[in-house]
Design an enzyme around this catalytic site. Structure first.
Site, mmCIF file in Angstrom:
data_model
loop_
_atom_site.group_PDB
_atom_site.id
_atom_site.type_symbol
_atom_site.label_atom_id
_atom_site.label_comp_id
_atom_site.label_asym_id
_atom_site.label_seq_id
_atom_site.Cartn_x
_atom_site.Cartn_y
_atom_site.Cartn_z
ATOM 1 N N PRO A 179 -3.123 3.364 -10.734
ATOM 2 C CA PRO A 179 -2.144 2.549 -11.437
ATOM 3 C C PRO A 179 -2.235 1.059 -11.136
ATOM 4 O O PRO A 179 -2.469 0.659 -10.002
ATOM 5 C CB PRO A 179 -0.796 3.112 -10.979
ATOM 6 C CG PRO A 179 -1.071 3.902 -9.758
ATOM 7 C CD PRO A 179 -2.489 4.351 -9.847
ATOM 8 N N ASN A 180 -2.067 0.298 -12.190
ATOM 9 C CA ASN A 180 -2.004 -1.158 -12.190
ATOM 10 C C ASN A 180 -3.338 -1.845 -11.949
ATOM 11 O O ASN A 180 -3.427 -3.066 -12.043
ATOM 12 C CB ASN A 180 -0.948 -1.671 -11.194
ATOM 13 C CG ASN A 180 0.421 -1.155 -11.534
ATOM 14 O OD1 ASN A 180 0.866 -1.268 -12.666
ATOM 15 N ND2 ASN A 180 1.084 -0.550 -10.564
ATOM 16 N N ASN A 185 -9.913 4.350 -5.790
ATOM 17 C CA ASN A 185 -8.844 3.434 -5.426
ATOM 18 C C ASN A 185 -7.617 3.978 -6.138
ATOM 19 O O ASN A 185 -7.408 3.731 -7.316
ATOM 20 C CB ASN A 185 -9.149 2.004 -5.866
ATOM 21 C CG ASN A 185 -8.080 1.022 -5.417
ATOM 22 O OD1 ASN A 185 -6.957 1.400 -5.106
ATOM 23 N ND2 ASN A 185 -8.424 -0.249 -5.401
ATOM 24 N N HIS A 208 -9.766 0.211 -1.026
ATOM 25 C CA HIS A 208 -8.643 -0.672 -1.347
ATOM 26 C C HIS A 208 -9.142 -2.103 -1.328
ATOM 27 O O HIS A 208 -9.843 -2.504 -0.386
ATOM 28 C CB HIS A 208 -7.492 -0.495 -0.359
ATOM 29 C CG HIS A 208 -6.914 0.882 -0.394
ATOM 30 N ND1 HIS A 208 -6.080 1.291 -1.406
ATOM 31 C CD2 HIS A 208 -7.095 1.937 0.420
ATOM 32 C CE1 HIS A 208 -5.758 2.556 -1.202
ATOM 33 N NE2 HIS A 208 -6.370 2.977 -0.103
ATOM 34 N N ARG A 218 -0.199 -5.582 4.847
ATOM 35 C CA ARG A 218 0.820 -5.701 3.806
ATOM 36 C C ARG A 218 2.077 -4.932 4.197
ATOM 37 O O ARG A 218 2.288 -4.618 5.361
ATOM 38 C CB ARG A 218 0.224 -5.234 2.473
ATOM 39 C CG ARG A 218 -0.989 -6.101 2.084
ATOM 40 C CD ARG A 218 -1.540 -5.781 0.749
ATOM 41 N NE ARG A 218 -0.533 -6.015 -0.285
ATOM 42 C CZ ARG A 218 -0.603 -5.522 -1.504
ATOM 43 N NH1 ARG A 218 -1.625 -4.761 -1.861
ATOM 44 N NH2 ARG A 218 0.334 -5.770 -2.393
ATOM 45 N N ALA A 272 -1.162 2.664 -5.719
ATOM 46 C CA ALA A 272 0.081 3.088 -5.063
ATOM 47 C C ALA A 272 0.151 4.596 -4.838
ATOM 48 O O ALA A 272 0.861 5.052 -3.937
ATOM 49 C CB ALA A 272 1.281 2.616 -5.882
ATOM 50 N N GLU A 328 -12.416 6.443 -0.183
ATOM 51 C CA GLU A 328 -11.192 5.715 -0.521
ATOM 52 C C GLU A 328 -11.463 4.221 -0.374
ATOM 53 O O GLU A 328 -11.973 3.774 0.650
ATOM 54 C CB GLU A 328 -10.085 6.153 0.437
ATOM 55 C CG GLU A 328 -8.770 5.452 0.258
ATOM 56 C CD GLU A 328 -7.728 5.905 1.286
ATOM 57 O OE1 GLU A 328 -6.657 5.272 1.314
ATOM 58 O OE2 GLU A 328 -7.973 6.857 2.052
#
Length: 139
Positions: free
Chosen positions: A9-10, A73, A99, A106, A76, A97
């Site tokens: 997402p995003n 990736n 990112h 963060r 969220a 994985e």
């Protein structure tokens, strides 16, 4: 060697959203350059993006027994999806994985990954270069 990159997402908004964190390059532009770089090799790259958890799970099931590597990736969903974790555990294809940002620098809720325990490895904080590092790890 067939490698699929799956973005969650995003990530379709790369180059537009939060440029200070994710940079100003779209993933489509980056992926085109990545494909060109590996065009003369025996590596075949493909790409899938979805904002929907079920579509990501369906894609993992679809390819997870037939290709040599998956770079994921999950965005969220990394921090929320037991279902994606279980889908990775159910397939044979190794998953790395990735990112773009260093999630450990963060918000606290980003520090935990449900999928890490079933992935071959994790690459965080190297920007889009993390995808290429994942490709190199498969080679």
């Amino acid at each position: 060697m067939n490698i699929l990159i799956i973005n969650g997402p995003n990530l379709n908004l790369l180059g537009v959203r939060e440029k200070s964190i994710y940079g100003d390059q779209s993933f489509e532009t980056f992926f085109k350059s990545l494909k060109e770089k590996y065009a003369v090799s025996s590596i075949e790259l493909s790409y899938f993006q979805s904002n929907h958890e079920g579509a990501i799970i369906d894609k993992l099931h679809e390819v997870g027994f037939d290709i040599e590597g998956i770079i994921l990736n999950a965005g969220a969903y990394t921090h929320t999806s037991v279902a994606i974790r279980d889908a990775i555990a159910a397939i044979n294809t190794p998953v790395i994985e990735v990112h773009i940002s260093n999630v450990h620098q963060r918000e606290t809720f980003r520090h935990h990954s449900y999928i890490s325990s079933v992935c071959q490895g994790i690459i965080v904080g190297f920007g889009l270069k993390g995808y290429e590092l994942a490709i190199k790890s498969f080679v």
